[in-house]
Each structure stands twice: as C-alpha cells, then as structure tokens.
Design a protein around this motif. Sequence first.
Motif, PDB file in Angstrom:
ATOM      1  N   TYR A  34       0.847  -1.198   0.000  1.00  0.00           N
ATOM      2  CA  TYR A  34       0.000   0.000   0.000  1.00  0.00           C
ATOM      3  C   TYR A  34       0.880   1.244   0.000  1.00  0.00           C
ATOM      4  O   TYR A  34       0.955   1.960   0.995  1.00  0.00           O
ATOM      5  N   ASP A  36       0.590   4.065  -1.289  1.00  0.00           N
ATOM      6  CA  ASP A  36      -0.105   5.333  -1.040  1.00  0.00           C
ATOM      7  C   ASP A  36      -0.822   5.335   0.306  1.00  0.00           C
ATOM      8  O   ASP A  36      -1.434   6.330   0.684  1.00  0.00           O
ATOM      9  N   GLY A  53     -14.010   2.720  -1.236  1.00  0.00           N
ATOM     10  CA  GLY A  53     -13.783   1.374  -0.731  1.00  0.00           C
ATOM     11  C   GLY A  53     -12.883   1.313   0.496  1.00  0.00           C
ATOM     12  O   GLY A  53     -12.551   0.222   0.963  1.00  0.00           O
ATOM     13  N   GLN A  56     -14.023  -0.811   3.556  1.00  0.00           N
ATOM     14  CA  GLN A  56     -14.001  -2.234   3.209  1.00  0.00           C
ATOM     15  C   GLN A  56     -12.566  -2.749   3.187  1.00  0.00           C
ATOM     16  O   GLN A  56     -12.282  -3.842   3.670  1.00  0.00           O
ATOM     17  N   ASN A  57     -11.645  -1.946   2.633  1.00  0.00           N
ATOM     18  CA  ASN A  57     -10.246  -2.370   2.572  1.00  0.00           C
ATOM     19  C   ASN A  57      -9.651  -2.521   3.969  1.00  0.00           C
ATOM     20  O   ASN A  57      -8.910  -3.465   4.233  1.00  0.00           O
ATOM     21  N   ILE A  60     -11.026  -5.675   5.456  1.00  0.00           N
ATOM     22  CA  ILE A  60     -10.393  -6.868   4.880  1.00  0.00           C
ATOM     23  C   ILE A  60      -9.044  -7.112   5.557  1.00  0.00           C
ATOM     24  O   ILE A  60      -8.721  -8.231   5.951  1.00  0.00           O
ATOM     25  N   TYR A  64      -7.949 -10.614   8.937  1.00  0.00           N
ATOM     26  CA  TYR A  64      -6.912 -11.651   9.024  1.00  0.00           C
ATOM     27  C   TYR A  64      -6.521 -11.928  10.471  1.00  0.00           C
ATOM     28  O   TYR A  64      -6.209 -13.042  10.839  1.00  0.00           O
ATOM     29  N   PRO A 138      -7.692 -16.191  11.483  1.00  0.00           N
ATOM     30  CA  PRO A 138      -6.739 -16.987  10.700  1.00  0.00           C
ATOM     31  C   PRO A 138      -5.300 -16.790  11.163  1.00  0.00           C
ATOM     32  O   PRO A 138      -4.518 -17.720  11.188  1.00  0.00           O
ATOM     33  N   ILE A 139      -4.972 -15.571  11.553  1.00  0.00           N
ATOM     34  CA  ILE A 139      -3.600 -15.303  12.005  1.00  0.00           C
ATOM     35  C   ILE A 139      -3.664 -14.882  13.469  1.00  0.00           C
ATOM     36  O   ILE A 139      -4.327 -13.892  13.806  1.00  0.00           O
TER      37      ILE A 139
ATOM     38  N   ARG B 555     -11.476 -11.057  -0.481  1.00  0.00           N
ATOM     39  CA  ARG B 555     -10.400 -11.730   0.237  1.00  0.00           C
ATOM     40  C   ARG B 555     -10.922 -12.301   1.544  1.00  0.00           C
ATOM     41  O   ARG B 555     -11.432 -11.555   2.383  1.00  0.00           O
ATOM     42  N   GLN B 581     -12.834  -3.329  -3.768  1.00  0.00           N
ATOM     43  CA  GLN B 581     -12.816  -1.961  -4.275  1.00  0.00           C
ATOM     44  C   GLN B 581     -11.434  -1.362  -4.074  1.00  0.00           C
ATOM     45  O   GLN B 581     -11.282  -0.162  -3.826  1.00  0.00           O
TER      46      GLN B 581
END
Lengths: 192, 659
Positions: A34, A36, A53, A56-57, A60, A64, A138-139, B555, B581
């Motif tokens: 990432y 930026d 987004g 949402q990012n 996400i 984890y 998961p992690i 993901r 997105q």
Amino acid sequence: MKQLPRLLMFLAALSLLALFIWPMWKIVLYAPQYPDGVEMHIYINKLGGTSPGTLQNVNILNHYVGMKAIEPDSIPELQYFQYVILALVFLGLVATAINRRWAFMAWLILLVVLAIAGIYDFYLWEYDYGHNLSDTAPIKIPGASFQPPLIGVKEILNFTAVSLPHWGGYFFGLGMILAGVASWLTGKTRRA
Amino acid sequence: MKIQLSKLLPFCILAAGMLWSTSCGKPASASKGGALGSDAASRVYVAPGQYDEFYAFISGGFSGQLSVYGIPSGRLLKVIPVFSVDAEKGYGFNEETKPMLNTSFGFVPWDDAHHPELSQTNGETDGRWCFINGNNTPRVARIDLSTFETAEIIEIPNSGGNHSSPFTTENTEYVVAGTRFGVPYPQKDVAIDSYAENFRGALTYISVAPETGHMEVAFQVLLPAFDYDLAHSGKGKSHGWTFFTTYNTELKSSLLEVNASQNDKDFIAAINWKKAEEYIKQGKFREMPARYASNRYDDSVHGATSTMKDKVKVLIPEECPGLVYFLPTPKSPHGVDVDPTGEYIVGNGKLSADLTVHSFTKMQEAIAKQAFETTIEGIPVLKFDDVLAGVVTKPGLGPLHTEFDGQGNAYTTFFISSEVVKWKVGTWEVVDRAPCYYSVGHLMIPGGDSRKPDGKYLVAMNKITKDRYLPTGPELTQSAQLYDISGDKMELLLDFPTIGEPHYAQGIAASKIVDRSRKIFPIEENKHPYRAMGEKETKVVREGNTVHVYMTMIRSHFAPDNIEGIKVGDKVYFHLTNLEQDWDTPHGFSVMGARNAEILIMPGQTETLLWEPQREGVFPFYCTDFCSALHQEMQGYVRVSAAGANTPLKWKLGDDVMQ
C-alpha cells in the motif's frame, strides 16, 4: 477594534461547522503493498476514506487477525455527535451575543472537556478493536495488539499506522484558540 | 548503373559486418556491438519503481493481440487480446466477451491485427482510444485506454481483407478501412477470371462518436479492384482528405508477385471525405445490401452485445465528381505517409529505387486546372509531374514506411536493405542511415504520424531475428529496435522481442494516459444482470437444466463456497462478482473440468463462466489470482449428482447455510 473579541468568538463558534465538511480525524496504514497508504477518515457522523472502498479495505486487512469489522451503524457516537456539535455552535453564538468574558470562558471550558471526552471515547473504541479479537482468527500472534495509536505513529506488524487530526479536527482546535484569544482580549481590555 | 549501385548496398553492409567480426571473433557480436554507444544501457535504464516516458502500442500481427510496452525500457506492460481468445483473462471464453468476436460468419476467434492507431484531437494523439484492424475477416477494434480492454469491434461489409486501416482523421471523425483484396461487390459466385469486370475495392469510412467512441459504418467509396495497401489521412492543410496506396492496378488474380508488379506506376488514391459527406447529405449514395456485426462492450453491464446490420451507403465516383483522384506513384507503393504540416504525401514505392513525395498544394492546383492524364471509371488520374514535390534518390532498397520527427526530418524503413534512412523533408537529401536486425517493416516515432511528433525515440520493427537472441527452435521471435533520434545521428539503444509479429505501432507520452487509467469499477455502478452486490444477494437459481450461480468473491472466500443439487447435463453459469474496491485486487475463478478457461474478475466487475458437468462427483473450484495471504484457502466445492437424482439445491458459506 472594540468588537474584535466578539468577532473572534463568533468565528470560533462557526469554525466548528468545518466538522460537517471535513473529517475530524484520519488513520493511515502504510505497508509495502500500500505505497499510497490506506487512509481512513473519521467524520462526526460517518466513516470514509480517500476512496469509497477504504472502509471495506480496512476491514479486509483487519479480518486476518480477527478484528471486528468496523460498521458505522454500530457506533452510536456517529449518530448523536453531530447534534453535540450543533449545540456547541449554538452555545458559541449565545456566548457571542452575551459578549462577556465568563461566557467565552465557559464555552471554551465546555469545548475542552468535550474534546478530552471525545478523545477518551476514541481511545476506548481503538482499544476494543485492537484487543477484542476473534477466537477463530486466521492469524494469531500471541501477545500482540492491533490498537492504532491515539495520535502519532506506531508499527503494527507489517503496517505503519499514523493517526492524526484531519481538517475538521484542526478547525475544532482553531475554535478553542479563537475562544481563548477572545477571552484573553476581553480580560485585557477590562484591566486597561 | 545507379540501380546496380543500390543492389550492391546490402553487400556493402554485409562486408562491413564481416570486417567487424574479424576483430570480435563471432559474427553475431558485429551487429550487437557495432551501433552501440557506450552509455546506451543507462539511456534505456528505467530504475525499479520508475515509470517509462512513453507508452508504445505494438501490434501483435498474427497473434491477434495488441501489446503495450514502456519506452525507453522496452518493458512489456500488458498484452491486450483483441482479435484472439485469451484463456488467461477469459476474453472470448466468458459469456460477457463472446459477442465481441461475433461476425457475419459467426464466432471468429482469431484475426491478423496489423495497425494500431491512437485517437487524435486537432491532429495530436489524445490518449482516449487505440484502434486496430483485423485483416483476415475484415474488422476494426477500439481499445479503451482507461481500461486497456477491447471496447468495440465492427465488421467491415463487402471487404476482402482489411489492410489499409484504421488510420484516423485529425479529430477522429473517421477511421478508415480499405480492402486489400478486390472481391465481387457484393459477394457472389463468379469466375475468378472475371476479376476485372466483377470485382471491386471498397474503401470504408467508419465514424467515431466523440463522447462514446462508438463506431458506425458511415459510407463506402467503391473503386476499381486494385489492392488498397495502406493509408493515412491528411492533416492541417490536407485535413479532409485520405490517401490510400494501391498495387495490382494490373487487376490480376493469380501469380501476383509477378503479375501485379508490371506497371511502372500504381496510384495513390486521394479521397476527399468532406466532399463525400456532402454527397451523403445530398442523398447521392446507393444503399447496398450488406451483412456485418457491430459489437460493443459496456463497462456498466460488464458485457458486450452484438448487433447485425444489413445495409451500407455507397458512393460511386462516376456519380460523385471531385470525390476521388489518382496520383500516379511508382511502383507498388506500400505505406503512404503525410508529413506533420500536411503538405507532403510520401509514397513508399516498395519496388522502386526512389522514394516519391507528392505535394498537396500541387495536387490542388492540378485538380483546379483539370488537366488529367486519363480517367479510370470516372476517376481522374492526375499527371505525375504535376503533383510531384520531389524524389529521395536511391535512399535504399524496398522502402515501406515513413514517420516524421517534427523537426523537418523523415525516417523511412527499407525492408530489403534492412535499414532506417533519415532524410530531409523539402531538400530530399539523405542525412543518415542505421542498420536494422533484420528486415524492418514498420517504424514508429511517438506521434510520428500526427501533427505533433515527439521526435526523441524511433522504434523499428523487424520481421526476422535469426541470431539476435538465444535460439528457441525453428520459430524465433520478431523484434523491436529502439533508436535515439534526438541528435544528428540515429543511435541504436536497445532491441527487445515482441509478442507475435509487430506491424505498425503507436507511441504516446505516458502523461496523456496515466491519469485516465482506471483502478477499479465502482461496485455501485455495476449493472450486470447477474450481479450480486453483496454476500446477502448471492443465490443459486435453477431454471430447467440451466443453473445460475450468483457468487461473490472477496479476500479470501467465495460466497457461497459449497453448492449441492447440480446434476449431470446441467448448464451451470457461474456469475462471479468481485466485491473488492481496492486497486490491483482481481480474483480468478476456475472449476475442474471446465472446457473453456478461467475468468479473471476485476474489482467491482461481474463475469460469467459456463460449466457443463459431465460426471457425478464433488468438484473443487478455486481462486487463480494470488489475492492475499489466505489465497490458497480461497476454494470451494460443487456436488454433481446423476441426471435424474433429487438432491436438493442448496448452498452455504461456513456455518451460514444460505439455502
């Protein structure tokens, strides 16, 4: 010149309206993937970012390690905080009308108290997101917390997290300064 | 005697190479070392993480693709499938792009892609679109440079091979499509021997809508059945005209290498398309039956539709005076190139020892005084001496194409003598020459066929590479060679292998494109009929033996990822919506036994893969694009029961039974 403190108090009240235009705070996550950064914006009434987004990012990335999804609907502050700000603007205008030092001071103290309360509240949310991790993540990293910094820079795993006020926050600060100067000037004129 | 001299030229070059080789010990190093300045490496070195100065769009020829390179590094950035199916991206395999390759012959998954042409505004490249022709089953494609994907393909009716295409006019009013092969017009069953009487050559003008880029066949100009080889439209003072080269003015249909090489002069056909517009407005056209496909991809529905058209407007020169003139040009001219001022029209007579340059001003004067050598089917043939501006004498052997640097120089490729020759526009003197390895075809200077060339680099594209790279069996790569042309002398900096056989190429300053390049498709704008805008909208719907799976990907899981109730003989449409997105987060989808391809779905996009299960069992599917640390876990199962089984249709994600 005599009206200067009053004018400053008026501007102080209005400067809070910037919170309806710009975010008050930003959290930026940097990682090799990432370049930026992922820049999340905290408004008084919503969450956003440099792209539609962004939230949402962030979610996400957070999932984890088992952090809860950040859902604006589950954060009551985003519902009522805008009314607190509107009330503050209104009280600031009342103080302008009163045009007395005590009124300016009272408003300033109210502002400072609310700012401290707001930052503490922000810390609690950050603590909750950073520590209240899912058992099925998961992690899992023993002992690790993912709480972003309250203000400043912090390394969290592969991310560098930066937490700073945004324009709205700076205007809130400006409101404090203007109210402070207004109070000080009225005090000075009285003494003179 | 002069001709003998020029025949000697290749031997001179060979001799020079051999001389060099004696000092280096290995012939290959002759060409490798010979032209290189010592600092060439640093001049093509673009440091890791840095951007190239130019994009180069290099045609893939028989690969049917368009490849995108960075210049000066020669780094390959993307290969765009245009007239080819691409199992990697699913282009031509997924349900959304199958209509792109539809034609009047049905689904045609291959073509020969020759000439990329960037859209222009005021005669300058503008970075909106890149057009490219399909030569075999005549078509023109438009690539959208915000997505770098094929956005439209239009078939050319009543054409026999779309080679002189898709060269643009100054404001992309039109791109052209001239037929290389004469064919019966319209097609019919006639004796091939009746070529001269029954065959015709159609030059097609395709209008381009300024906002959407949508292409329509505006009109055709019907000409004698010459072979229309290449074209370029006028610019500046010659804006409003297009020039097409011809060969086979002998009108032969067999053993063309001999029979079509007999006339001393063939023609450049000059078409006054502004006049054509007037005639169309006046209704002086004939409507001819046609059958051709117009295929458009729509970024909002993430899919293409194909529409068949059945008519075309045709202008007949005999009925439309002033529409067409022939400029005699020696000898089977290949490329025709107009200099940045629009005054000079270079006819690259590939079998001529000289290079012929016509003057647009003189052409106008010749037309005004109406002194014609003859007329052919009502088309005036101007006198050679009346239109000639000058001749570049004995520059090399086999001139094919010319580009310009905007500083008064022209650069012409010579196929037979395998070199690029630099000459001065106006004085016609040769000022420099540089060898190519080997047998150069087209060349490209960024903006080199526009009004504003960026005369810094020249890319020559070679047909033959022989010993230039590590051998790869009988089939070798073609190549592109990069020259620095900013100084008086051309300097070879780099050569790099290409995708397919490069014909023409286009170059453009990266700054004209970078900011237009899209990062994602906003999910809220997704209008795909089978989209799922979130995991809550996912479902499996059976309609007879057709099953629609509305599936999402983020993901790092599919939703749903367990599906039961599919039966042998079903047609299962997997509609995958990528909910991401974020930039550069495509997901892939593949399912065991799929007899087509994978699909790669960009953020915010929906794509569909058809799967027809043949046997009972439980079959895995998975994500093919390494998307995250948990990519390997991005997988699922479909259970397939016997045709008559009554396994209930159900699907789930984790413990969350969705149905």
